[in-house]
Design an enzyme around this catalytic site. Structure first.
Site, PDB file in Angstrom:
ATOM      1  CG  PHE A 138      -1.900   2.463   8.396  1.00 32.90           C
ATOM      2  CD1 PHE A 138      -2.531   2.598   9.622  1.00 32.90           C
ATOM      3  CD2 PHE A 138      -1.015   1.405   8.216  1.00 32.90           C
ATOM      4  CE1 PHE A 138      -2.291   1.688  10.658  1.00 32.90           C
ATOM      5  CE2 PHE A 138      -0.782   0.497   9.243  1.00 32.90           C
ATOM      6  CZ  PHE A 138      -1.421   0.642  10.461  1.00 32.90           C
ATOM      7  CG  ASP A 223       4.683   3.775   4.015  1.00 28.36           C
ATOM      8  OD1 ASP A 223       4.828   2.675   3.458  1.00 28.36           O
ATOM      9  OD2 ASP A 223       4.090   3.915   5.107  1.00 28.36           O
ATOM     10  CE  LYS A 261       0.862  -3.586   4.162  1.00 34.37           C
ATOM     11  NZ  LYS A 261       0.005  -4.263   5.104  1.00 34.37           N
TER      12      LYS A 261
END
Ligand code: PLP
Length: 405
Positions: A138, A223, A261
């Site tokens: 994702f 990522d 985040k």
């Protein structure tokens, strides 16, 4: 008197329904506790999808935000502002020697990384533009990132797809190697897959990818939007890759690291952090963001790392994670209900043997904020400064919840 039902009705009328929202209106948070509009208390074991890495309303972050809010909010990136520099200096100390570009989300950080990889591909070694990513990955919700994301469900109805993204089976080096051709410019991967179900790979798989990227001048992008900023017991999860094959690079660093985040502690911050040789390709006019790197977000992000360092929270996350994995694995009541407990530090996936019924309803009714992903994987990702007793109590409550399914 306004009730929760009234507020939800108002919300349904004016907010787009793209989120499957639970019937609770959250109004206050402190550390790992949350309260809704009816005064119900929740133990937050998911930290807002990993954003509130130091819990809710951490006093040091409040102070950092308030102090910066009284000094300067935004000037645009045609000027220098010191909080941006201080955060990048911190990343140089805690990650590797590199240069930062700031934005507001993980998806944007990945977009920037893919653009930079393509820019390199367009300049070095001809016309290279294909990006390989992994099934079950994702990477965000923009048009390019849904093409990168290894789950076709996110792409349905949004075609035609952005070309040049190829998904291959995770953990299968042969599949990745055969997908590489003369037009490949990058490999984009999470060090541990988050949304895909907390999936880890053998270290020699990542070692071989690093070696292949070096041989073929391919940009390796990690990522770390989920795994970064202390969650896995390391500042960045790739620092935990200890290569086992001495014939291959044992220190596995990416060429580009993307963060989101947790880096903002709950404020919108994204960051693409690239090795200088690559970073220098992004000259004025090639990429940008109006409010990316705004001083308030930067001051808070810097404070996030200060607190993690000062309180040795990487160690804390590692210890609490190890305890929880052992506890979950040895609980007899979970036998037959749990297939596997995975993860590292405070990024934990509990794979159930069957899709649970009304799990989220039951968890929230019991005052627990958890997450269910990949249909039957319960994810726990609390604030990494959660007190030990609170965490242990939370894990016992999760065990009770699963045992009652
Ligand atoms: N990358 C990973 C690994 C993620 O888990 C996410 C979000 O869950 C993203 C990127 C996208 O981040 P954002 O929602 O901030 O755009």
């Amino acid at each position: 008197m306004t009730t929760t039902a009234d507020i939800i009705e108002r919300g349904k009328a004016v907010l787009i329904g793209n989120y499957a929202r639970q019937p609770y209106v959250m109004v206050r948070g402190e550390g790992s506790l949350l309260w809704d509009a009816d005064g119900k208390q929740f133990l937050d074991l998911f930290a807002g999808f990993g954003g509130t890495v130091l819990g809710h309303c951490h006093p040091v972050l409040i102070e950092a935000a308030a102090r910066q809010a009284g000094a300067l909010w935004a000037v645009g990136n045609t000027f220098w502002t010191e909080p941006q520099i201080e955060l990048a200096e911190m990343l140089n100390r805690l990650a590797f020697a590199g240069q930062a570009f700031y934005c507001h989300s993980g998806a944007e950080a990945n977009e920037a990384a893919c653009k930079l990889a393509r820019l390199r591909g367009s300049q070095e070694g001809g016309n290279r533009w294909k990006i390989i990513s992994l099934d079950k990955s994702f990477h965000g919700r923009t048009l390019a990132m849904i093409a990168a994301t290894g789950n076709p469900n996110y792409r349905k109805g949004f075609g035609p797809e952005v070309p040049g993204f190829i998904n291959v089976e995770p953990g299968n080096f042969g599949a990745l190697e055969s997908a590489v051709d003369d037009q490949t410019c990058a490999v984009l991967m999470e060090p541990i897959q988050g949304e895909g179900g907390v999936n880890q790979y053998p270290v020699d798989y990542v070692q071989r990818i690093r070696a292949l990227c070096d041989q073929r001048q391919i940009t390796l992008i990690f990522d770390e939007v989920w795994t970064g900023c202390g969650r896995t017991g390391h500042y960045f999860a790739h620092q935990g890759f200890q290569g086992t094959d001495d014939a291959l690079p044992t220190r596995i660093e990416p060429d580009i690291l993307t963060l989101g985040k947790a880096i903002g502690g709950g404020l919108p911050v994204g960051c693409m952090f690239a090795k200088p040789a690559l970073a220098k390709l992004l000259v004025p006019g090639t990429h940008g963001s109006t409010l990316g790197g705004n001083p308030i977000c930067m001051a808070v992000a810097r404070a996030v790392f200060h607190v993690i360092e000062r309180e040795n929270l990487t160690r804390h996350a590692a210890d609490l994670g190890t305890w929880a994995a052992q506890r979950l694995r040895k609980e007899g009541r979970l036998q037959g209900k749990v297939v596997q407990v995975r993860g590292q530090g405070l990024m934990i996936g509990i794979e159930l043997s069957a899709m649970p019924e009304k799990l989220m309803d039951r968890a929230l009714a019991a005052g627990l904020c958890i997450n269910l992903t990949a249909q039957k994987v319960i994810r726990l990702a609390p604030a990494i400064n959660i007190p030990t007793d609170t965490w242990k109590e939370g894990v016992e409550r999760v065990i009770d919840l699963i045992a009652a399914l």
